[in-house]
Design a protein around this motif. Structure first.
Motif, PDB file in Angstrom:
ATOM      1  N   GLN A   1       0.797  -1.219   0.000  1.00 37.23           N
ATOM      2  CA  GLN A   1       0.000   0.000   0.000  1.00 37.23           C
ATOM      3  C   GLN A   1       0.840   1.285   0.000  1.00 37.23           C
ATOM      4  OE1 GLN A   1      -3.638  -0.022   2.776  1.00 37.23           O
ATOM      5  NE2 GLN A   1      -2.062   1.002   3.957  1.00 37.23           N
TER       6      GLN A   1
ATOM      7  N   ASN B   1       7.411  -5.189   9.257  1.00 38.03           N
ATOM      8  CA  ASN B   1       8.515  -4.820  10.147  1.00 38.03           C
ATOM      9  C   ASN B   1       9.520  -5.937  10.428  1.00 38.03           C
ATOM     10  OD1 ASN B   1       6.884  -2.598  10.216  1.00 38.03           O
ATOM     11  ND2 ASN B   1       6.014  -3.046  12.234  1.00 38.03           N
TER      12      ASN B   1
ATOM     13  N   HIS C   1      12.470  -6.322   7.951  1.00 40.75           N
ATOM     14  CA  HIS C   1      13.400  -5.215   7.682  1.00 40.75           C
ATOM     15  C   HIS C   1      14.862  -5.625   7.875  1.00 40.75           C
ATOM     16  CE1 HIS C   1      10.131  -1.900   8.510  1.00 40.75           C
ATOM     17  NE2 HIS C   1       9.816  -2.699   7.518  1.00 40.75           N
TER      18      HIS C   1
ATOM     19  N   GLU D   1      12.113   1.367   6.159  1.00 39.93           N
ATOM     20  CA  GLU D   1      10.902   1.921   6.782  1.00 39.93           C
ATOM     21  C   GLU D   1      10.936   1.787   8.309  1.00 39.93           C
ATOM     22  OE1 GLU D   1       8.439   3.809   6.671  1.00 39.93           O
ATOM     23  OE2 GLU D   1       8.843   4.400   4.627  1.00 39.93           O
ATOM     24  N   LYS D   2      10.093   2.568   8.959  1.00 42.05           N
ATOM     25  CA  LYS D   2       9.924   2.505  10.407  1.00 42.05           C
ATOM     26  C   LYS D   2       8.906   1.431  10.746  1.00 42.05           C
ATOM     27  CE  LYS D   2       6.153   3.588  11.088  1.00 42.05           C
ATOM     28  NZ  LYS D   2       4.871   2.994  10.599  1.00 42.05           N
TER      29      LYS D   2
ATOM     30  N   ARG E   1       9.855  10.056   7.873  1.00 40.72           N
ATOM     31  CA  ARG E   1       9.483  11.094   6.913  1.00 40.72           C
ATOM     32  C   ARG E   1       9.165  12.431   7.568  1.00 40.72           C
ATOM     33  NH1 ARG E   1       3.963  11.321   7.275  1.00 40.72           N
ATOM     34  NH2 ARG E   1       2.907   9.444   8.004  1.00 40.72           N
TER      35      ARG E   1
ATOM     36  N   TRP F   1      -1.154  -8.321   8.471  1.00 40.54           N
ATOM     37  CA  TRP F   1       0.126  -8.671   9.114  1.00 40.54           C
ATOM     38  C   TRP F   1       0.345  -7.829  10.367  1.00 40.54           C
ATOM     39  CZ3 TRP F   1       3.673  -4.844   9.738  1.00 40.54           C
ATOM     40  CH2 TRP F   1       3.677  -3.766   8.846  1.00 40.54           C
ATOM     41  N   ARG F   2      -0.300  -6.668  10.466  1.00 39.63           N
ATOM     42  CA  ARG F   2      -0.130  -5.823  11.654  1.00 39.63           C
ATOM     43  C   ARG F   2      -0.768  -6.456  12.902  1.00 39.63           C
ATOM     44  NH1 ARG F   2       0.298  -1.827   7.514  1.00 39.63           N
ATOM     45  NH2 ARG F   2       1.690  -0.116   8.068  1.00 39.63           N
TER      46      ARG F   2
ATOM     47  N   TYR G   1       5.442   7.584  15.985  1.00 38.65           N
ATOM     48  CA  TYR G   1       5.362   8.996  15.575  1.00 38.65           C
ATOM     49  C   TYR G   1       5.217   9.913  16.789  1.00 38.65           C
ATOM     50  CZ  TYR G   1       4.782   7.480  10.739  1.00 38.65           C
ATOM     51  OH  TYR G   1       4.979   6.916   9.506  1.00 38.65           O
TER      52      TYR G   1
HETATM   53  P1  NAD Z   1       1.540  -3.636   2.999  1.00 34.64           P
HETATM   54  O1  NAD Z   1       1.055  -4.918   3.559  1.00 34.64           O
HETATM   55  O2  NAD Z   1       0.628  -2.855   2.128  1.00 34.64           O
HETATM   56  O3  NAD Z   1       2.910  -3.859   2.217  1.00 34.64           O
HETATM   57  C1  NAD Z   1       3.829  -4.870   2.573  1.00 34.64           C
HETATM   58  C2  NAD Z   1       4.291  -5.591   1.342  1.00 34.64           C
HETATM   59  O4  NAD Z   1       5.196  -6.628   1.739  1.00 34.64           O
HETATM   60  C3  NAD Z   1       3.132  -6.290   0.591  1.00 34.64           C
HETATM   61  O5  NAD Z   1       3.226  -5.996  -0.784  1.00 34.64           O
HETATM   62  C4  NAD Z   1       3.388  -7.771   0.844  1.00 34.64           C
HETATM   63  O6  NAD Z   1       2.989  -8.578  -0.230  1.00 34.64           O
HETATM   64  C5  NAD Z   1       4.889  -7.810   1.019  1.00 34.64           C
HETATM   65  N1  NAD Z   1       5.377  -8.979   1.747  1.00 34.64           N
HETATM   66  C6  NAD Z   1       6.505  -9.628   1.448  1.00 34.64           C
HETATM   67  N2  NAD Z   1       6.700 -10.653   2.273  1.00 34.64           N
HETATM   68  C7  NAD Z   1       5.657 -10.680   3.119  1.00 34.64           C
HETATM   69  C8  NAD Z   1       5.285 -11.544   4.186  1.00 34.64           C
HETATM   70  N3  NAD Z   1       6.059 -12.564   4.564  1.00 34.64           N
HETATM   71  N4  NAD Z   1       4.150 -11.276   4.835  1.00 34.64           N
HETATM   72  C9  NAD Z   1       3.372 -10.236   4.489  1.00 34.64           C
HETATM   73  N5  NAD Z   1       3.679  -9.382   3.475  1.00 34.64           N
HETATM   74  C10 NAD Z   1       4.809  -9.611   2.783  1.00 34.64           C
HETATM   75  O7  NAD Z   1       2.004  -2.762   4.266  1.00 34.64           O
HETATM   76  P2  NAD Z   1       2.412  -1.222   4.289  1.00 34.64           P
HETATM   77  O8  NAD Z   1       1.360  -0.477   5.018  1.00 34.64           O
HETATM   78  O9  NAD Z   1       2.791  -0.755   2.949  1.00 34.64           O
HETATM   79  O10 NAD Z   1       3.694  -1.264   5.266  1.00 34.64           O
HETATM   80  C11 NAD Z   1       4.968  -1.705   4.833  1.00 34.64           C
HETATM   81  C12 NAD Z   1       6.050  -1.047   5.708  1.00 34.64           C
HETATM   82  O11 NAD Z   1       6.009   0.355   5.510  1.00 34.64           O
HETATM   83  C13 NAD Z   1       5.905  -1.243   7.208  1.00 34.64           C
HETATM   84  O12 NAD Z   1       7.159  -1.358   7.801  1.00 34.64           O
HETATM   85  C14 NAD Z   1       5.231   0.012   7.678  1.00 34.64           C
HETATM   86  O13 NAD Z   1       5.525   0.334   9.033  1.00 34.64           O
HETATM   87  C15 NAD Z   1       5.817   1.025   6.741  1.00 34.64           C
HETATM   88  N6  NAD Z   1       4.897   2.170   6.498  1.00 34.64           N
HETATM   89  C16 NAD Z   1       5.376   3.412   6.687  1.00 34.64           C
HETATM   90  C17 NAD Z   1       4.573   4.497   6.482  1.00 34.64           C
HETATM   91  C18 NAD Z   1       5.123   5.872   6.637  1.00 34.64           C
HETATM   92  O14 NAD Z   1       4.355   6.822   6.611  1.00 34.64           O
HETATM   93  N7  NAD Z   1       6.435   6.024   6.767  1.00 34.64           N
HETATM   94  C19 NAD Z   1       3.247   4.318   6.094  1.00 34.64           C
HETATM   95  C20 NAD Z   1       2.772   3.030   5.883  1.00 34.64           C
HETATM   96  C21 NAD Z   1       3.617   1.954   6.100  1.00 34.64           C
END
Ligand code: NAD
Length: 345
Positions: free
Chosen positions: A12, A79, A82, A99-100, A128, A170-171, A188
């Motif tokens: 996402q 997370n 990472h 990422e955090k 960010r 996953w969260r 944050y």
């Molecule tokens: P998300 O689930 O949308 O994206 C995670 C991606 O990892 C998916 O495409 C998934 O398919 C993939 N993936 C690979 N291996 C996986 C596994 N074993 N299990 C589950 N998924 C797997 O989540 P997101 O919201 O995009 O978050 C991803 C990271 O980005 C997190 O660390 C989150 O904390 C961080 N994040 C940061 C911000 C920000 O503002 N800085 C905002 C959202 C998310």
């Protein structure tokens, strides 16, 4: 010159925020994608002009070592992944934006920092807000004394965790998320308290409240309220929640004025007000693309061989403090921290 990025994880946040932001960056370009879903990767590659030969999956990832177009690997995975992907990226000779939260445990963070050092490559955590103009202005005003002596920082980050949304699934799993609302968004609130004061907390106390009958909170926590004491005597009153409607704000209370940034950590449309005994005024400055600014910060740090502003050590500090928050809540008493964020007893 623009450095080439490989994006690891097409979820996402990567798809909606990061990848579109390359168009607003000056020293960064998208050159490679790493995904477990080839069809999705092909679609994204087509849309953003990424060469098909630069699409990898999680098995072929290590072959990025042979690809000179990739300078920096940006890890946007759950997370708990990472640390592994950061270490593999360093082994491939690349710089890393992660990422955090940086990782789940302090030990993982230390391993990541060591791997970067051994590879002679940069590691930056994607905080960010520290590259976002309103937050930077709030930091400047707070630290330059415009609010008087800072006595208190409060910050709240909350949203409804939705089990229907894949990114929230996953969260709910501790083995992937590492923690609940604290790790995801409480970080944050914690960051705000640290970057507004410019100090490191010496003591933390905390309460956690999760409805045990709610399936979302079988493994991870819901509501966290925690307090930090800083060496100057400034206090921070901070919260995170997965069961309250959306909030992303902080307030700074000084002897001359108070400042409200609400929303504070939104992707855009920040609103800032400063209030004194006499008046309340709105502070308006141009919004910037914080994601582009963040990536360009690392690209420039790499090109100029400087440490980025938010290196691995910054991520480690937060993980240590969040671990202390859990411990304080569990033990029902304050936990002391040393200047690195490690618990000192
Ligand atoms: P998300 O689930 O949308 O994206 C995670 C991606 O990892 C998916 O495409 C998934 O398919 C993939 N993936 C690979 N291996 C996986 C596994 N074993 N299990 C589950 N998924 C797997 O989540 P997101 O919201 O995009 O978050 C991803 C990271 O980005 C997190 O660390 C989150 O904390 C961080 N994040 C940061 C911000 C920000 O503002 N800085 C905002 C959202 C998310």
């Amino acid at each position: 010159k623009r450095l080439g990025y490989a994006i690891v994880g097409l979820g996402q946040f990567a798809l909606n925020q990061i990848i579109p932001s390359f168009s607003e960056s000056k020293s960064s370009k998208l050159v490679a994608l790493v995904s477990g879903n080839r069809d999705k990767a092909l679609q994204v590659a087509d849309r953003y002009g990424v060469d098909q030969k630069n699409i990898y999956d999680y098995q072929s990832f290590d072959r990025i070592a042979d690809n000179d177009e990739i300078d920096i690997v940006y890890i946007i995975l759950p997370n708990a992944l990472h640390a592994e992907y950061t270490v593999r990226a360093f082994k491939a000779g690349k710089h890393v934006l992660c990422e955090k939260p940086m990782a789940v445990t302090a030990e993982e963070c230390e391993t990541m920092i060591r791997a970067g050092r051994e590879a002679g490559r940069k590691l930056m955590i994607a905080y960010r807000a520290q590259y976002e103009p309103y937050n930077l202005e709030a930091i400047r005003m707070s630290r330059e004394g415009e609010l008087g002596k800072i006595r208190l920082v409060t910050s709240d980050h909350g949203r409804i965790l939705d089990p229907k949304v894949p990114a929230d699934q996953w969260r709910m799993v501790k083995a992937l998320a590492g923690g609940g609302s604290l790790y995801d968004i409480g970080i944050y609130s914690l960051q705000a308290a640290r970057y507004i004061t410019g100090e490191e907390p010496v003591e933390v106390s905390a309460h956690i409240s999760s409805d045990a009958s709610d399936p979302r909170f079988k493994e991870v926590e819901d509501l966290v309220a925690f307090q930090l004491r800083f060496p100057s005597g400034t206090l921070a009153n901070l919260t995170s929640s997965y069961s309250t409607s959306s909030v992303k704000r902080f307030q700074v209370f000084g002897s001359k004025a108070s400042l409200v940034l609400d929303p504070a950590t939104e992707y855009e449309r920040h609103q800032m007000k400063v209030k004194t005994e006499k008046e309340e005024r709105r502070v308006q400055i141009p919004e910037g693309n914080q994601f582009a600014a963040e990536m360009d910060h690392l690209s420039n740090a790499v090109m100029e061989n400087r440490e980025p502003k938010t290196p691995g050590e910054e991520g480690l500090r937060d993980v240590r403090i969040m671990q202390a928050v859990y411990r304080a809540a569990q033990e029902g008493r304050p936990v002391s921290l040393d200047t690195t964020g490690a618990t000192s007893r």
